[in-house]
Scaffold this active site. Structure first.
Site, PDB file in Angstrom:
ATOM      1  N   CYS A 173       0.846  -1.195   0.000  1.00 46.45           N
ATOM      2  CA  CYS A 173       0.000   0.000   0.000  1.00 46.45           C
ATOM      3  C   CYS A 173       0.881   1.244   0.000  1.00 46.45           C
ATOM      4  CB  CYS A 173      -0.897  -0.014   1.238  1.00 46.45           C
ATOM      5  SG  CYS A 173      -1.939   1.448   1.424  1.00 46.45           S
ATOM      6  N   SER A 211       0.487   3.833   1.614  1.00 49.62           N
ATOM      7  CA  SER A 211       0.668   4.347   2.975  1.00 49.62           C
ATOM      8  C   SER A 211       1.973   3.846   3.581  1.00 49.62           C
ATOM      9  CB  SER A 211      -0.512   3.922   3.858  1.00 49.62           C
ATOM     10  OG  SER A 211      -1.724   4.441   3.368  1.00 49.62           O
ATOM     11  N   HIS A 247       4.843   6.113   2.769  1.00 48.43           N
ATOM     12  CA  HIS A 247       4.936   7.356   3.529  1.00 48.43           C
ATOM     13  C   HIS A 247       5.805   7.179   4.776  1.00 48.43           C
ATOM     14  CE1 HIS A 247       2.261   9.644   1.069  1.00 48.43           C
ATOM     15  NE2 HIS A 247       1.225   8.855   1.276  1.00 48.43           N
ATOM     16  N   HIS A 292       0.465  -3.550   6.469  1.00 47.15           N
ATOM     17  CA  HIS A 292      -0.758  -3.441   7.264  1.00 47.15           C
ATOM     18  C   HIS A 292      -2.000  -3.967   6.541  1.00 47.15           C
ATOM     19  CE1 HIS A 292      -0.580   0.204   4.784  1.00 47.15           C
ATOM     20  NE2 HIS A 292      -1.902   0.147   4.782  1.00 47.15           N
ATOM     21  N   CYS A 332      -7.194  -3.054   4.007  1.00 48.19           N
ATOM     22  CA  CYS A 332      -6.933  -1.610   3.942  1.00 48.19           C
ATOM     23  C   CYS A 332      -7.638  -0.974   2.754  1.00 48.19           C
ATOM     24  CB  CYS A 332      -5.433  -1.318   3.885  1.00 48.19           C
ATOM     25  SG  CYS A 332      -5.068   0.456   3.756  1.00 48.19           S
TER      26      CYS A 332
END
Length: 363
Positions: free
Chosen positions: A38, A40, A43, A59, A162
């Site tokens: 992902c 995310s 980041h 995650h 997610c």
């Protein structure tokens, strides 16, 4: 166990042997079957969002329960589960008012003076977002996972953890899209495609997908978009307004950029709602035209789709098995844990919807 560890931001992850502890009280030990890559995670890997190093990211996962702590009541060994970073305590103000995704209680983690869940050479390894799923096993609080039916393929179940929950939940929970409403979606990666699919399931009358890559716009059509706009060709806001005679009821920003958030706001009709899903870098400020508030326009964030994941995720599994939730098309490639850095390089290029790490012999 083998895990992908980040020891320095903006550097490749290394595959290392990491020690994972046994489950205590309300903890669950899960054998990881599959985990999605992902944006995310990037980041944190590039340091845009800080986390204590070293850490194991990941995650968006599914797996099989191996052991449970003595106080666990929600799952048992052998259960197939989807994990979720929205781990909740169950009794704070957010939880008891039905906003589980907002829970920030520290009691779902181990105390700082306890033995860590993850370690290497007797030194703690940070468990990112309470999961650290880029590993052969996960040790999580019982309120970070939910059991699902066993006929659900675990590589597709991982996506629900997610991208799908975030996108679908933003539509159904955060913005409450109703049958016939008009919707615009900016960014057609995994989350944006899930917004489109969620809007289709919710009965939206017109679903407009906005992206710069032709391949992603083609996928958006397959997921339910009625119209597509190439944002590299002209003013996307003006095109949305032209298609909808003035703007949409709901816009969804799934990238996390100042410019696209502001576009999502300008795409609204009177009384419309802009939903910001993307992770905006810290310190970035958004500029909105103040007079638009006189038209009763709203802008709001959506955290993991405002989920109640213990209820939502089994229902999403049912939607997939009914053929209404499109997960097969979202997986661009299946890779091994050792290929994780190549997978993230492809994610940064923005050409794929989702790469999924699949662990041998699980599920």
């Amino acid at each position: 166990m083998k895990a992908a560890v980040l020891r320095q931001t903006r550097q490749p992850l290394s595959i290392e042997e990491v020690r994972i502890d046994k489950p205590r009280s309300r903890e669950v030990l899960i054998r990881t079957a599959a985990v999605g890559l992902c944006h995310s995670d990037l980041h944190f890997i590039d340091g845009t969002y800080p986390a204590a190093l070293p850490f194991i990211p990941g995650h968006e996962a599914a797996g099989i329960v191996e052991q449970v702590g003595p106080e666990v009541r929600t799952v048992k060994p052998g259960d197939h589960v989807i994990t979720c970073l929205s781990v909740f305590c169950g009794h704070c103000e957010h939880c008891v008012t039905g906003h589980l995704s907002r829970c920030i209680s520290g009691e779902t983690k181990r105390a700082t003076d306890d033995e860590p869940r993850l370690s290497h050479a007797d030194k703690p390894v940070t468990q990112l977002l309470g999961l650290s799923a880029f590993a052969e096993q996960m040790l999580v609080h019982e309120h970070a996972c939910v059991a699902v039916r066993r006929d659900m393929p675990l590589d597709r179940a991982a996506l629900i953890g997610c991208a799908v929950m975030t996108g679908y939940g933003a539509v159904t929970h955060t913005s409450n899209v109703r049958p016939g409403d008009t919707v615009a979606v900016i960014g057609c990666g995994g989350i944006g495609l899930s917004v489109i699919n969620g809007a289709l399931i919710a009965g939206a009358g017109r679903i407009i997908a906005v992206d710069r890559l032709p391949g992603k716009l083609a996928m958006a059509r397959a997921f339910g978009a009625t119209d597509t706009i190439d944002a590299s060709q002209g003013d996307a806001v003006a095109q949305v307004q032209e298609l909808t005679a003035g703007g949409v009821h709901h816009s969804f920003e799934a990238i996390g950029l100042k410019a696209t958030v502001e576009q999502a706001w300008r795409m609204l009709r009177r009384g419309g709602t802009a939903n910001v899903i993307g992770m905006i870098p810290p310190g970035v400020n958004i500029e909105l035209r103040g007079t638009d508030f006189l038209a009763e326009k709203r802008i709001q964030g959506s955290l993991m789709g405002s989920n109640r994941f213990t209820v939502d995720m089994p229902r999403l599994v049912d939607l997939y098995l009914q053929g209404r939730l499109h997960l097969d098309q979202m997986i661009s490639q299946r890779i091994a844990l050792a290929q994780i850095n190549e997978g993230f390089a492809e994610l940064q290029r923005g050409e794929l919807a989702r790469s999924v790490i699949v662990f041998d012999g699980v599920g």
